[in-house]
Motif scaffolding. Structure first.
Motif, PDB file in Angstrom:
ATOM      1  N   THR A 177       0.867  -1.182   0.000  1.00  0.00           N
ATOM      2  CA  THR A 177       0.000   0.000   0.000  1.00  0.00           C
ATOM      3  C   THR A 177       0.899   1.226   0.000  1.00  0.00           C
ATOM      4  OG1 THR A 177      -0.139  -0.071   2.392  1.00  0.00           O
ATOM      5  CG2 THR A 177      -1.917  -1.096   1.189  1.00  0.00           C
ATOM      6  N   ASP A 223       0.643   4.065  -1.357  1.00  0.00           N
ATOM      7  CA  ASP A 223       0.135   5.345  -1.777  1.00  0.00           C
ATOM      8  C   ASP A 223      -1.182   5.736  -1.143  1.00  0.00           C
ATOM      9  OD1 ASP A 223      -0.086   7.642  -3.339  1.00  0.00           O
ATOM     10  OD2 ASP A 223       1.135   6.630  -4.836  1.00  0.00           O
ATOM     11  N   ALA A 224      -1.298   5.486   0.138  1.00  0.00           N
ATOM     12  CA  ALA A 224      -2.523   5.901   0.818  1.00  0.00           C
ATOM     13  C   ALA A 224      -2.536   7.417   0.911  1.00  0.00           C
ATOM     14  CB  ALA A 224      -2.573   5.309   2.212  1.00  0.00           C
ATOM     15  N   THR A 225      -3.704   8.016   0.837  1.00  0.00           N
ATOM     16  CA  THR A 225      -3.775   9.452   1.088  1.00  0.00           C
ATOM     17  C   THR A 225      -3.614   9.688   2.578  1.00  0.00           C
ATOM     18  OG1 THR A 225      -6.149   9.254   1.051  1.00  0.00           O
ATOM     19  CG2 THR A 225      -5.082  10.083  -0.932  1.00  0.00           C
ATOM     20  N   GLU A 236      -4.759  11.425   5.307  1.00  0.00           N
ATOM     21  CA  GLU A 236      -5.543  11.545   6.528  1.00  0.00           C
ATOM     22  C   GLU A 236      -5.626  10.226   7.263  1.00  0.00           C
ATOM     23  OE1 GLU A 236      -8.825  14.015   6.844  1.00  0.00           O
ATOM     24  OE2 GLU A 236      -9.396  13.179   8.751  1.00  0.00           O
ATOM     25  N   SER A 237      -5.614   9.136   6.555  1.00  0.00           N
ATOM     26  CA  SER A 237      -5.852   7.886   7.269  1.00  0.00           C
ATOM     27  C   SER A 237      -5.036   6.768   6.647  1.00  0.00           C
ATOM     28  CB  SER A 237      -7.323   7.567   7.238  1.00  0.00           C
ATOM     29  OG  SER A 237      -7.883   7.922   6.023  1.00  0.00           O
ATOM     30  N   VAL A 261      -2.859   3.690   5.995  1.00  0.00           N
ATOM     31  CA  VAL A 261      -2.554   2.412   6.637  1.00  0.00           C
ATOM     32  C   VAL A 261      -1.378   1.815   5.883  1.00  0.00           C
ATOM     33  CG1 VAL A 261      -3.388   0.147   7.277  1.00  0.00           C
ATOM     34  CG2 VAL A 261      -4.972   2.043   7.110  1.00  0.00           C
ATOM     35  N   ARG A 308     -12.284   3.350   9.909  1.00  0.00           N
ATOM     36  CA  ARG A 308     -13.595   2.931   9.403  1.00  0.00           C
ATOM     37  C   ARG A 308     -14.158   1.913  10.375  1.00  0.00           C
ATOM     38  NH1 ARG A 308     -10.007  -0.073   6.269  1.00  0.00           N
ATOM     39  NH2 ARG A 308      -9.861   1.578   4.724  1.00  0.00           N
ATOM     40  N   ASP A 322     -15.968   2.009   4.047  1.00  0.00           N
ATOM     41  CA  ASP A 322     -15.788   3.445   3.774  1.00  0.00           C
ATOM     42  C   ASP A 322     -16.957   3.998   2.967  1.00  0.00           C
ATOM     43  OD1 ASP A 322     -13.213   3.122   4.786  1.00  0.00           O
ATOM     44  OD2 ASP A 322     -12.361   2.772   2.798  1.00  0.00           O
ATOM     45  N   LEU A 326     -12.506   8.247   9.778  1.00  0.00           N
ATOM     46  CA  LEU A 326     -11.727   9.295   9.108  1.00  0.00           C
ATOM     47  C   LEU A 326     -11.687   9.097   7.597  1.00  0.00           C
ATOM     48  CD1 LEU A 326      -8.608   9.777  11.435  1.00  0.00           C
ATOM     49  CD2 LEU A 326     -10.650  11.213  11.245  1.00  0.00           C
ATOM     50  N   SER A 327     -11.790   7.845   7.156  1.00  0.00           N
ATOM     51  CA  SER A 327     -11.758   7.596   5.720  1.00  0.00           C
ATOM     52  C   SER A 327     -12.962   8.244   5.041  1.00  0.00           C
ATOM     53  CB  SER A 327     -11.738   6.085   5.479  1.00  0.00           C
ATOM     54  OG  SER A 327     -11.631   5.823   4.108  1.00  0.00           O
ATOM     55  N   ASP A 338     -12.728  12.020   5.015  1.00  0.00           N
ATOM     56  CA  ASP A 338     -11.855  12.568   3.978  1.00  0.00           C
ATOM     57  C   ASP A 338     -12.538  12.571   2.607  1.00  0.00           C
ATOM     58  OD1 ASP A 338      -9.428  13.725   3.138  1.00  0.00           O
ATOM     59  OD2 ASP A 338      -8.701  11.787   2.437  1.00  0.00           O
TER      60      ASP A 338
END
Lengths: 391, 124
Positions: A3, A5-7, A9-10, A12, A51, A55, A248-249, A252
């Motif tokens: 993973t 490239d998670a944005t 704010e949240s 993982v 979550r 989401d 939070l997901s 966002d």
């Protein structure tokens, strides 16, 4: 699979495991989240729900019914005293002394060079009491800057760790909150960006008609130790109306559709309010008691600004979503900007993004490319917000 | 976190799984699917494409993030799960079943883990 490239704010990733890093602050609602089976994430030094289930389901519940959010990571700074309003006028870019008691303003705190230290919602609670709500990641910065900038009779107190913040957002939010309070009329009569003290589910709260989702809704500030009881009452009262806990997901993706900036993405120390299209929050017409222009931190830098870039909305024409940090290019491949936030929009069914681009590429309808991991994806400049709630 | 991992499958450190059948079926694990959140888009190699073990062969995109898919094997793709491409939520709801991704004629298998080894490494 990774993973990478998670944005933000949240996120993982292996660096931020779902199990809690020991240093994280636990929300006063932590046990509620665990009991609800939430996936938790480390965010700005707090362990918060990412979550609870899905989401997209949480996102859609907020658009169609209601969502219940724990925002206890947000910072609450109180400024009290006869000079509180005047002192905030000098510390922030907004005109807070002109704010009526019971009303709130979206504003910013800037550095001398005009860079944004944080974006804020400031509530005037009474003539001489203000509540400054800061992003979790910036509480210390804002607190330190205010401590340095406030003068006269204006006492600063940090209530971030003793205050919980619970949001109820969505078209059924009013029905849910008013059903739990003897102050239903006052709560129902609240205008957008207004707040009132009310008793909700037997708990004294500051009830504000504010939010970060693009829907109608409320944010409830309560003492941390009373938060679990309020959370459970809201969940119980709201569930029959379609309310679900939301993480939070979803927060966002909801704020992105609503075109609302996130500090760290659209705003940071190197952006000015004008870059983000938010020059209107800078009140150059503030005056002191003699009618002279009121000096405030950042005033000189924020006078006669011509931004060198513009924050725009991008609609993805393909299926692969642009993400934070991806380059924006012309069809010929010339780099003209960078994506600040992006995701597949659950409401619209296509990718959306916000990006800074050079002003000559910012007109509505301009066709651009986003370099999505080495391959150009077609996007079109569209007006913000992407989503506006039906009224 | 306890995770149900079929004992008959092989796993990779990058969260793929494959079985022993011929052709072999390849997917991503429930650990990966849960971390991604709601999956909304799969980009997979087409039938007939050659794969090299360890190479990036696709992307899995959710509302919150995007991940690269690594091939656990070398070989040739013989079938792609069109149902999962049409409805990527299958990968969330049934990652070891209806949410499979590819069937591959395997010429060589890359490094794999048993279910227990993978659980120790990934699920805590």
């Amino acid at each position: 699979m990774t993973t990478p490239d998670a944005t933000k704010e949240s996120e993982v990733t292996e660096d931020q495991p779902v199990d809690s890093p020991a240093a994280d602050i636990l929300s006063p609602l932590h046990d509620e989240h665990v009991a609800l089976g939430a996936a938790l994430t480390s965010f700005a030094g707090w362990q918060m729900p990412l979550r609870y289930s899905s989401d997209i389901a949480e996102h859609q519940a907020v658009r169609t019914a209601a969502g219940l959010f724990d925002l206890s990571h947000m910072g609450e700074l109180e400024v009290a005293g006869a000079d509180a309003g005047r002192a905030l006028d000098r510390a922030l870019v907004g005109n807070l002394s002109a704010l009526a008691p019971g009303r709130a303003r979206y504003t910013m705190i800037c550095a001398e060079d005009g860079g944004v230290l944080d974006d804020l919602v400031v509530y005037r609670l009474t003539d001489d009491r203000y509540l400054v709500v800061a992003n979790a990641s910036n509480v210390a910065t804002v607190r330190d800057a205010l401590a340095e900038r406030l003068h006269g009779d204006a006492l600063l107190a940090d209530g971030s760790l003793t205050t919980a913040l619970i949001a109820v957002q969505g078209p059924r939010a009013q029905e849910i909150v008013t059903g739990l309070t003897p102050d239903a009329e006052a709560v129902a009569a609240l205008k957008y960006y207004a707040a009132v003290e009310a008793t909700v589910a037997g708990i004294p709260a500051l009830v504000a008609r504010t939010g970060y989702t693009g829907e109608d809704g409320f944010e409830l500030f309560v003492a941390a130790d009373a938060a679990p009881a309020l959370w459970r009452s809201l969940l119980e009262a709201g569930t029959p109306l379609g309310l679900v806990p939301a993480g939070l997901s979803a927060r966002d993706s909801l704020r992105l559709e609503a075109g609302m900036p996130l500090y760290g993405n659209e705003l940071d120390r190197t952006t000015t309010p004008h870059d983000a299209g938010l020059g209107r929050v800078v009140k150059l017409d503030k005056v002191d008691d003699e009618g002279n222009p009121l000096p405030f931190v950042g005033r000189e830098a924020l006078t006669d600004v011509t931004p060198t870039r513009r924050l725009v909305g991008l609609q993805g024409l393909g299926r692969r979503a642009a993400r934070h940090g991806y380059p924006v290019t012309t069809p010929a491949g010339e780099v003209v900007g960078e994506v600040t936030s992006g995701a597949p929009s659950p409401t619209l069914g296509h990718p959306v993004a916000m990006a800074y681009v050079s002003p000559d590429q910012a007109d509505e309808g301009t066709e651009l490319l986003v370099d999505v991991r080495g391959r150009g994806e077609q996007v079109r400049v569209v007006p913000l917000p992407f989503y506006r709630r039906p009224r | 976190m306890s995770v149900e991992l079929p004992a008959n499958l092989h796993y990779t450190a990058e969260h793929e799984w494959l079985d022993d059948a011929t052709p072999a079926t390849v997917g991503i694990t429930s650990v990966a699917a849960d971390a991604l959140g709601d999956i909304v888009y799969l980009e997979l190699p087409a039938a007939g494409e050659s794969l090299a073990a360890g190479a990036v062969i696709g992307e899995i995109e959710s509302t919150k993030s995007v991940s690269e898919l690594f091939s656990p094997v070398s070989g040739t793709v013989v079938e792609v799960n069109q149902a999962a491409i049409d409805d990527p939520s299958l990968v969330n709801t049934d990652p070891f079943g209806a949410g499979w991704l590819l069937r591959v004629d395997v010429t060589e298998t890359g490094p794999t883990l048993t279910a227990d080894e993978y659980r120790d490494q990934s699920a805590g």
